[in-house]
Design an enzyme around this catalytic site. Structure first.
Site, PDB file in Angstrom:
ATOM      1  N   HIS A  54      13.491  53.421 -41.861  1.00 52.57           N
ATOM      2  CA  HIS A  54      14.056  54.432 -40.969  1.00 52.57           C
ATOM      3  C   HIS A  54      13.522  54.145 -39.561  1.00 52.57           C
ATOM      4  CE1 HIS A  54      14.708  57.605 -44.393  1.00 52.57           C
ATOM      5  NE2 HIS A  54      15.442  56.522 -44.529  1.00 52.57           N
ATOM      6  N   GLU A  56      11.566  55.747 -37.496  1.00 56.11           N
ATOM      7  CA  GLU A  56      10.127  55.950 -37.288  1.00 56.11           C
ATOM      8  C   GLU A  56       9.336  54.823 -37.947  1.00 56.11           C
ATOM      9  OE1 GLU A  56      12.335  57.891 -38.739  1.00 56.11           O
ATOM     10  OE2 GLU A  56      11.811  60.016 -38.630  1.00 56.11           O
ATOM     11  N   CYS A  79      12.070  62.575 -41.999  1.00 51.34           N
ATOM     12  CA  CYS A  79      12.360  62.991 -43.372  1.00 51.34           C
ATOM     13  C   CYS A  79      11.078  63.372 -44.100  1.00 51.34           C
ATOM     14  CB  CYS A  79      13.134  61.913 -44.123  1.00 51.34           C
ATOM     15  SG  CYS A  79      12.321  60.325 -44.280  1.00 51.34           S
ATOM     16  N   CYS A  88       9.124  59.618 -43.865  1.00 47.50           N
ATOM     17  CA  CYS A  88       8.621  59.298 -42.522  1.00 47.50           C
ATOM     18  C   CYS A  88       7.603  60.322 -42.043  1.00 47.50           C
ATOM     19  CB  CYS A  88       9.776  59.228 -41.534  1.00 47.50           C
ATOM     20  SG  CYS A  88      10.850  57.833 -41.856  1.00 47.50           S
TER      21      CYS A  88
END
Ligand SMILES: [Zn+2]
Length: 146
Positions: A54, A56, A79, A88
């Site tokens: 993702h 991040e 998330c 994350c």
């Protein structure tokens, strides 16, 4: 200290990065993230294809130094749940980020404020709502809000 104009600039950079996530990131939402230390961007990321980093996680993977003076600007709430990839929000906690600035919350019922709670419960400074309208206008068609 970081002034507001500078903060808006960092979030706008994260928003521009998030455009690069499309279309490969689908069905995940296109998210952008920048890491900032001492007023300078030190790492950047955006949502990779499903099963990969993702936004991040990509930004964190590209930055090896301690995060205790680093702020993450991320267009969507990190998330909180483990899907195809680790959460994350938990990764940001584990890595010891100082502060997280989020543009808009994730209406996905698996998240929906839980990502913010994970960060806050770990004692991380969290701000929500920077550039929210601008980010929401771009990302909202890709969000799961059923
Ligand atoms: Zn995530």
């Amino acid at each position: 200290m970081t002034d507001l104009a500078q903060e808006i600039g960092f979030m706008q950079r994260a928003l521009i990065l998030s455009h690069q996530a499309l279309p490969a990131c689908r069905p995940n939402p296109p998210v952008g993230c920048v890491l900032v230390k001492d007023g300078e961007i030190v790492s950047e990321g955006f949502t990779q294809p499903p099963g990969c980093h993702h936004a991040e996680a990509m930004a964190l993977a590209n930055y090896d130094l301690p995060l205790n003076e680093v702020t993450a600007y991320v267009t969507l709430e990190p998330c909180s749940f483990v899907g195809r990839t680790p959460s994350c929000a938990h990764t940001l906690v584990e890595k010891g980020i100082k502060r997280v600035v989020v543009a808009t919350l994730d209406p996905d019922p698996r998240n929906s404020g839980k990502g913010i709670d994970v960060l806050k419960q770990a004692g991380i400074e969290v701000s929500v709502g920077l550039c929210e309208q601008e980010v929401f206008d771009f990302i909202s068609p890709y969000l799961l809000n059923k």
